[in-house]
Design a protein around this motif. Sequence first.
Motif, mmCIF file in Angstrom:
data_model
loop_
_atom_site.group_PDB
_atom_site.id
_atom_site.type_symbol
_atom_site.label_atom_id
_atom_site.label_comp_id
_atom_site.label_asym_id
_atom_site.label_seq_id
_atom_site.Cartn_x
_atom_site.Cartn_y
_atom_site.Cartn_z
ATOM 1 N N TYR A 180 22.302 -32.591 -10.179
ATOM 2 C CA TYR A 180 23.629 -33.183 -10.116
ATOM 3 C C TYR A 180 24.411 -32.547 -8.961
ATOM 4 O O TYR A 180 24.115 -31.431 -8.535
ATOM 5 C CB TYR A 180 24.369 -32.979 -11.439
ATOM 6 N N THR A 181 25.417 -33.272 -8.472
ATOM 7 C CA THR A 181 26.218 -32.801 -7.346
ATOM 8 C C THR A 181 27.692 -32.760 -7.724
ATOM 9 O O THR A 181 28.221 -33.712 -8.304
ATOM 10 C CB THR A 181 26.037 -33.705 -6.109
ATOM 11 N N ILE A 182 28.339 -31.649 -7.380
ATOM 12 C CA ILE A 182 29.773 -31.474 -7.585
ATOM 13 C C ILE A 182 30.465 -31.625 -6.238
ATOM 14 O O ILE A 182 30.036 -31.038 -5.243
ATOM 15 C CB ILE A 182 30.085 -30.079 -8.154
ATOM 16 N N ILE A 183 31.532 -32.413 -6.199
ATOM 17 C CA ILE A 183 32.370 -32.514 -5.009
ATOM 18 C C ILE A 183 33.734 -31.935 -5.350
ATOM 19 O O ILE A 183 34.420 -32.423 -6.256
ATOM 20 C CB ILE A 183 32.529 -33.970 -4.534
ATOM 21 N N ALA A 184 34.120 -30.880 -4.630
ATOM 22 C CA ALA A 184 35.451 -30.290 -4.777
ATOM 23 C C ALA A 184 36.284 -30.743 -3.586
ATOM 24 O O ALA A 184 35.945 -30.445 -2.437
ATOM 25 C CB ALA A 184 35.361 -28.769 -4.822
ATOM 26 N N THR A 185 37.359 -31.462 -3.837
ATOM 27 C CA THR A 185 38.149 -32.028 -2.752
ATOM 28 C C THR A 185 39.625 -32.054 -3.142
ATOM 29 O O THR A 185 40.054 -31.293 -4.015
ATOM 30 C CB THR A 185 37.632 -33.441 -2.384
ATOM 31 N N ARG A 186 40.389 -32.946 -2.519
ATOM 32 C CA ARG A 186 41.807 -33.061 -2.809
ATOM 33 C C ARG A 186 42.184 -34.528 -2.931
ATOM 34 O O ARG A 186 41.479 -35.410 -2.431
ATOM 35 C CB ARG A 186 42.646 -32.406 -1.707
ATOM 36 N N GLU A 187 43.287 -34.786 -3.588
ATOM 37 C CA GLU A 187 43.778 -36.157 -3.716
ATOM 38 C C GLU A 187 44.061 -36.736 -2.328
ATOM 39 O O GLU A 187 44.719 -36.109 -1.504
ATOM 40 C CB GLU A 187 45.054 -36.161 -4.557
ATOM 41 N N GLY A 188 43.523 -37.926 -2.068
ATOM 42 C CA GLY A 188 43.728 -38.568 -0.776
ATOM 43 C C GLY A 188 42.690 -38.256 0.261
ATOM 44 O O GLY A 188 42.689 -38.874 1.335
ATOM 45 N N GLY A 189 41.782 -37.306 -0.017
ATOM 46 C CA GLY A 189 40.725 -36.989 0.930
ATOM 47 C C GLY A 189 41.268 -36.586 2.291
ATOM 48 O O GLY A 189 42.139 -35.722 2.409
ATOM 49 N N ALA A 190 40.762 -37.229 3.353
ATOM 50 C CA ALA A 190 41.194 -36.911 4.717
ATOM 51 C C ALA A 190 42.673 -37.200 4.926
ATOM 52 O O ALA A 190 43.329 -36.581 5.774
ATOM 53 C CB ALA A 190 40.358 -37.695 5.720
ATOM 54 N N GLN A 191 43.239 -38.130 4.161
ATOM 55 C CA GLN A 191 44.654 -38.463 4.280
ATOM 56 C C GLN A 191 45.531 -37.623 3.347
ATOM 57 O O GLN A 191 46.749 -37.774 3.326
ATOM 58 C CB GLN A 191 44.893 -39.951 3.982
ATOM 59 N N GLY A 192 44.905 -36.744 2.578
ATOM 60 C CA GLY A 192 45.664 -35.914 1.651
ATOM 61 C C GLY A 192 46.461 -34.837 2.360
ATOM 62 O O GLY A 192 46.267 -34.578 3.553
ATOM 63 N N GLU A 193 47.329 -34.172 1.610
ATOM 64 C CA GLU A 193 48.220 -33.190 2.211
ATOM 65 C C GLU A 193 48.053 -31.791 1.633
ATOM 66 O O GLU A 193 48.509 -30.817 2.234
ATOM 67 C CB GLU A 193 49.680 -33.633 2.038
ATOM 68 N N SER A 194 47.457 -31.664 0.460
ATOM 69 C CA SER A 194 47.331 -30.336 -0.132
ATOM 70 C C SER A 194 46.161 -29.592 0.513
ATOM 71 O O SER A 194 45.191 -30.187 0.964
ATOM 72 C CB SER A 194 47.140 -30.436 -1.650
ATOM 73 N N PHE A 195 46.266 -28.268 0.540
ATOM 74 C CA PHE A 195 45.232 -27.441 1.167
ATOM 75 C C PHE A 195 45.320 -26.039 0.582
ATOM 76 O O PHE A 195 46.324 -25.662 -0.025
ATOM 77 C CB PHE A 195 45.429 -27.404 2.691
ATOM 78 N N GLY A 196 44.240 -25.279 0.782
ATOM 79 C CA GLY A 196 44.261 -23.894 0.319
ATOM 80 C C GLY A 196 42.954 -23.472 -0.308
ATOM 81 O O GLY A 196 42.025 -24.263 -0.482
ATOM 82 N N GLY A 197 42.888 -22.197 -0.671
ATOM 83 C CA GLY A 197 41.680 -21.640 -1.249
ATOM 84 C C GLY A 197 41.544 -21.957 -2.724
ATOM 85 O O GLY A 197 42.532 -22.179 -3.430
ATOM 86 N N PHE A 198 40.303 -21.981 -3.187
ATOM 87 C CA PHE A 198 40.040 -22.242 -4.603
ATOM 88 C C PHE A 198 38.774 -21.524 -5.024
ATOM 89 O O PHE A 198 37.956 -21.112 -4.190
ATOM 90 C CB PHE A 198 39.896 -23.743 -4.875
ATOM 91 N N GLU A 199 38.616 -21.368 -6.323
ATOM 92 C CA GLU A 199 37.356 -20.897 -6.888
ATOM 93 C C GLU A 199 36.817 -21.968 -7.817
ATOM 94 O O GLU A 199 37.576 -22.624 -8.517
ATOM 95 C CB GLU A 199 37.526 -19.559 -7.618
ATOM 96 N N LEU A 200 35.517 -22.159 -7.775
ATOM 97 C CA LEU A 200 34.858 -23.174 -8.596
ATOM 98 C C LEU A 200 33.824 -22.491 -9.480
ATOM 99 O O LEU A 200 32.995 -21.723 -8.995
ATOM 100 C CB LEU A 200 34.203 -24.234 -7.709
ATOM 101 N N THR A 201 33.906 -22.792 -10.773
ATOM 102 C CA THR A 201 33.012 -22.177 -11.762
ATOM 103 C C THR A 201 32.263 -23.254 -12.526
ATOM 104 O O THR A 201 32.858 -24.263 -12.939
ATOM 105 C CB THR A 201 33.807 -21.304 -12.753
#
Length: 253
Positions: free
Chosen positions: A118-139
């Motif tokens: 299976y594949t996990i995609i961690a991204t943001r709302e709006g993708g390339a057109q989105g505005e949020s950004f920053g570091g994250f941890e994924l568990t």
Amino acid sequence: MRIRAACLILAALVFIYTLLITPTFTQEIPSIPQIAPGETVVAEISDSQVEHRYRFAALANEIVVIEMRSLDRSFHNPLWAPVLVLLDANGAVLADTTAAYSVDDARIVAELLHAGEYTIIATREGGAQGESFGGFELTLMQVPLLGMGVAVEDSLSSDEGIRYYAVRAGQDFRLNYQHQEGDFFPQVALHRLDEAEGGLREVAVVRGREMEEVVFGTFAANTTYILTLHESDTEFNSTPVRLEYRIEVVFVS
């Protein structure tokens, strides 16, 4: 004629030699890193990289939790719209948190019916057109199944986040929870899975400092339920406190 033939042979030899000594370049396709249950990875969403992909292997009927948590926990966290997507081995979307409008953090709880990758995609709302950004941890976590008639005794701290268990019974059952010791009185809830968004739909919940022993029941057979324990949204412990508890699933005759 002989001179022309010799020139053609010489040209052919030069061409072959050129092919042999000229390096060939192939476009490298970036490999998707693998993540294992219990593992946490750290990455960053930015305008130059709006998504990160991770793959993992699972057995049939496993239940997993994927959590994406912003590293900035302040009120002005710039990664305010994280999104998680879960794909099966064929690239089909199993769960997508976009419609859940997650704030700061995103979470998927999924029952994987088939063995495979299976594949996990961690991204943001709006993708390339989105505005949020920053570091994250994924568990990535594997949710343990509660066996019928087998009591589970464990401990939990108020600062550990959510503790998950799964119940998949072949007949009607009830769930017993007992607070054995400690100053931590968590919110204890039973949920159904929301497959499309990878979320949880609350079925029953108890909370409060007077809660020493609770019986959930009766619940339907052949249905997957998720039990969670965590600090209540209405109660905040300024310093971590611990709890020792006991859980048992019993059949209803």
